[in-house]
Design a protein around this motif. Structure first.
Motif, PDB file in Angstrom:
ATOM      1  N   MET A 272       0.852  -1.181   0.000  1.00 25.47           N
ATOM      2  CA  MET A 272       0.000   0.000   0.000  1.00 25.47           C
ATOM      3  C   MET A 272       0.895   1.240   0.000  1.00 25.47           C
ATOM      4  N   ASN A 273       0.512   2.223  -0.760  1.00 26.46           N
ATOM      5  CA  ASN A 273       1.242   3.474  -0.873  1.00 26.46           C
ATOM      6  C   ASN A 273       1.276   4.201   0.478  1.00 26.46           C
ATOM      7  N   PRO A 274       2.428   4.800   0.838  1.00 28.78           N
ATOM      8  CA  PRO A 274       2.524   5.511   2.123  1.00 28.78           C
ATOM      9  C   PRO A 274       1.490   6.629   2.285  1.00 28.78           C
ATOM     10  N   LEU A 275       1.163   7.332   1.202  1.00 30.65           N
ATOM     11  CA  LEU A 275       0.137   8.383   1.307  1.00 30.65           C
ATOM     12  C   LEU A 275      -1.218   7.789   1.665  1.00 30.65           C
ATOM     13  N   ALA A 276      -1.523   6.641   1.085  1.00 33.19           N
ATOM     14  CA  ALA A 276      -2.792   5.986   1.392  1.00 33.19           C
ATOM     15  C   ALA A 276      -2.813   5.498   2.846  1.00 33.19           C
ATOM     16  N   ILE A 277      -1.671   5.055   3.346  1.00 31.78           N
ATOM     17  CA  ILE A 277      -1.594   4.615   4.746  1.00 31.78           C
ATOM     18  C   ILE A 277      -1.833   5.786   5.688  1.00 31.78           C
ATOM     19  N   VAL A 278      -1.198   6.917   5.411  1.00 34.16           N
ATOM     20  CA  VAL A 278      -1.419   8.118   6.231  1.00 34.16           C
ATOM     21  C   VAL A 278      -2.877   8.560   6.123  1.00 34.16           C
ATOM     22  N   GLY A 279      -3.438   8.484   4.905  1.00 29.53           N
ATOM     23  CA  GLY A 279      -4.841   8.821   4.708  1.00 29.53           C
ATOM     24  C   GLY A 279      -5.765   7.928   5.526  1.00 29.53           C
ATOM     25  N   ALA A 280      -5.446   6.631   5.578  1.00 31.80           N
ATOM     26  CA  ALA A 280      -6.254   5.695   6.369  1.00 31.80           C
ATOM     27  C   ALA A 280      -6.172   6.032   7.857  1.00 31.80           C
ATOM     28  N   PHE A 281      -4.999   6.438   8.320  1.00 33.83           N
ATOM     29  CA  PHE A 281      -4.846   6.837   9.719  1.00 33.83           C
ATOM     30  C   PHE A 281      -5.673   8.097  10.000  1.00 33.83           C
ATOM     31  N   ILE A 282      -5.592   9.059   9.110  1.00 35.05           N
ATOM     32  CA  ILE A 282      -6.315  10.323   9.306  1.00 35.05           C
ATOM     33  C   ILE A 282      -7.822  10.107   9.205  1.00 35.05           C
ATOM     34  N   ILE A 283      -8.254   9.185   8.357  1.00 30.02           N
ATOM     35  CA  ILE A 283      -9.696   8.928   8.248  1.00 30.02           C
ATOM     36  C   ILE A 283     -10.240   8.357   9.559  1.00 30.02           C
ATOM     37  N   THR A 284      -9.397   7.611  10.273  1.00 35.76           N
ATOM     38  CA  THR A 284      -9.804   7.100  11.582  1.00 35.76           C
ATOM     39  C   THR A 284      -9.914   8.246  12.589  1.00 35.76           C
ATOM     40  N   LEU A 285      -8.999   9.210  12.501  1.00 38.53           N
ATOM     41  CA  LEU A 285      -9.123  10.403  13.351  1.00 38.53           C
ATOM     42  C   LEU A 285     -10.419  11.149  13.036  1.00 38.53           C
ATOM     43  N   SER A 286     -10.775  11.186  11.758  1.00 41.63           N
ATOM     44  CA  SER A 286     -12.020  11.828  11.357  1.00 41.63           C
ATOM     45  C   SER A 286     -13.218  11.112  11.967  1.00 41.63           C
ATOM     46  N   LEU A 287     -13.187   9.787  11.921  1.00 37.70           N
ATOM     47  CA  LEU A 287     -14.274   9.006  12.516  1.00 37.70           C
ATOM     48  C   LEU A 287     -14.408   9.320  14.000  1.00 37.70           C
ATOM     49  N   LEU A 288     -13.294   9.368  14.698  1.00 38.10           N
ATOM     50  CA  LEU A 288     -13.324   9.674  16.137  1.00 38.10           C
ATOM     51  C   LEU A 288     -13.833  11.089  16.397  1.00 38.10           C
ATOM     52  N   ALA A 289     -13.288  12.062  15.683  1.00 43.79           N
ATOM     53  CA  ALA A 289     -13.686  13.457  15.909  1.00 43.79           C
ATOM     54  C   ALA A 289     -15.155  13.680  15.574  1.00 43.79           C
ATOM     55  N   TYR A 290     -15.575  13.221  14.396  1.00 40.17           N
ATOM     56  CA  TYR A 290     -16.966  13.428  14.001  1.00 40.17           C
ATOM     57  C   TYR A 290     -17.910  12.661  14.925  1.00 40.17           C
TER      58      TYR A 290
END
Length: 126
Positions: A1-19
Motif C-alpha cells: 500500500m502506498n505511504p500516502l494511502a496509509i497516512v490517509g487511512a490513519f487520518i480517516i480514523t481520526l475523522s471518525l473519532l472526531a466526528y
C-alpha cells in the motif's frame, strides 16, 4: 500500500473519532456547544485531508462505488456541520437544536460509519 494511502487511512480514523465525538455530544445534549463545533469541524477537515491523501496514493480511479459513497458521506457531513455553525452564528453558544437537525446529524453519522466500514472491508480483502 502506498505511504500516502496509509497516512490517509490513519487520518480517516481520526475523522471518525472526531466526528463521532461531535455527533454523539450533539445528540446527547441537544445543544450547540464548543465541543460539538470543534469536533464536527475537525471530523470534516480530517475527512477532506484523508480523501485527498488516499486519492493521491491510490493506484485506481477515485470514481469507484466506495469513492462515491465516501464523497456522499463527506457532503452529508459537511451540510450538517454547516447547519450547526449556522445555529451558532445566529443564536450563540449553548443553543438547543431542533429535531430536524438532530435527525440529520444521526443520518450523517450513520452514512459516515457505513462509508468507513466499506473502506475498511475493501482494504482487508485486497
Amino acid at each position: 500500500m502506498n505511504p500516502l494511502a496509509i497516512v490517509g487511512a490513519f487520518i480517516i480514523t481520526l475523522s471518525l473519532l472526531a466526528y463521532g465525538i461531535g455527533s454523539i455530544t450533539l445528540i446527547r445534549f441537544k445543544t450547540v456547544g464548543s465541543i460539538v463545533l470543534i469536533f464536527l469541524t475537525l471530523g470534516v477537515i480530517f475527512d477532506i485531508a484523508a480523501i485527498v491523501l488516499m486519492i493521491t496514493g491510490a493506484r485506481a480511479t477515485p470514481f469507484t462505488l466506495h469513492g462515491l459513497l465516501g464523497y456522499s458521506a463527506l457532503l452529508i457531513m459537511l451540510i450538517g456541520t454547516v447547519g450547526v455553525w449556522r445555529i451558532y452564528f445566529k443564536y450563540g453558544i449553548d443553543k438547543k437544536i431542533n429535531k430536524n437537525l438532530l435527525n440529520y446529524t444521526k443520518f450523517a453519522y450513520v452514512c459516515w460509519v457505513l462509508a468507513y466500514i466499506t473502506g475498511s472491508l475493501i482494504v482487508l480483502w485486497r
